[in-house]
Design a protein around this motif. Structure first.
Motif, PDB file in Angstrom:
ATOM      1  N   LEU A  98       9.594 -25.025  21.575  1.00 42.67           N
ATOM      2  CA  LEU A  98      10.799 -25.433  20.857  1.00 42.67           C
ATOM      3  C   LEU A  98      11.509 -26.561  21.598  1.00 42.67           C
ATOM      4  N   ILE A 147       7.178 -17.162  16.907  1.00 47.04           N
ATOM      5  CA  ILE A 147       8.293 -16.214  16.965  1.00 47.04           C
ATOM      6  C   ILE A 147       8.078 -15.085  15.959  1.00 47.04           C
ATOM      7  N   THR A 148       7.614 -15.417  14.771  1.00 49.35           N
ATOM      8  CA  THR A 148       7.328 -14.390  13.761  1.00 49.35           C
ATOM      9  C   THR A 148       6.279 -13.416  14.272  1.00 49.35           C
ATOM     10  N   MET A 204       7.409 -27.522  14.402  1.00 53.07           N
ATOM     11  CA  MET A 204       8.401 -26.493  14.085  1.00 53.07           C
ATOM     12  C   MET A 204       7.739 -25.303  13.396  1.00 53.07           C
ATOM     13  N   GLN A 205       6.756 -25.569  12.550  1.00 57.59           N
ATOM     14  CA  GLN A 205       6.010 -24.500  11.896  1.00 57.59           C
ATOM     15  C   GLN A 205       5.285 -23.652  12.929  1.00 57.59           C
ATOM     16  N   GLU A 233       7.872 -21.479  14.673  1.00 65.36           N
ATOM     17  CA  GLU A 233       8.289 -20.405  13.767  1.00 65.36           C
ATOM     18  C   GLU A 233       7.222 -19.311  13.685  1.00 65.36           C
ATOM     19  N   LYS A 234       5.973 -19.699  13.589  1.00 59.40           N
ATOM     20  CA  LYS A 234       4.883 -18.720  13.511  1.00 59.40           C
ATOM     21  C   LYS A 234       4.782 -17.915  14.805  1.00 59.40           C
TER      22      LYS A 234
END
Length: 86
Positions: A24, A51-52, A44-45, A48-49
């Motif tokens: 990040l 962290i998900t 960013m994707q 996000e993945k």
């Protein structure tokens, strides 16, 4: 009062989150450097993945190790609550 829970999976989870944090920070640097939006969006994707996936691992670990197999009413309520985050 919240009880302190440490599971065997937590050190690996912390490692994953630190890696995502570094990623990040790199994305922020990309934005500040004026990199192309497509490259930024792709990175960013990925953040996000990451962290998900870390969140999902935490929740699954909790469900596997913290909820009573017999399923008390308290455990069922907690399962319903934590499942909302999946």
């Amino acid at each position: 009062m919240t009880t302190h829970h440490v599971h065997a999976s937590h050190p690996a989870l912390v490692t994953r989150l630190k890696r995502a944090d570094g990623h990040l920070r790199a994305v922020i640097e990309m934005i500040e450097a004026g990199k192309p939006c497509l490259e930024i969006a792709q990175q960013m994707q990925a953040v996000e993945k990451a962290i998900t996936n870390a969140k999902r691992a935490l929740i699954h670990d909790h469900m596997d190790h913290c909820l009573d197999a017999e399923g008390s009413e308290t455990d069922r309520a907690e399962l319903r609550t934590i499942a909302r985050y999946l």
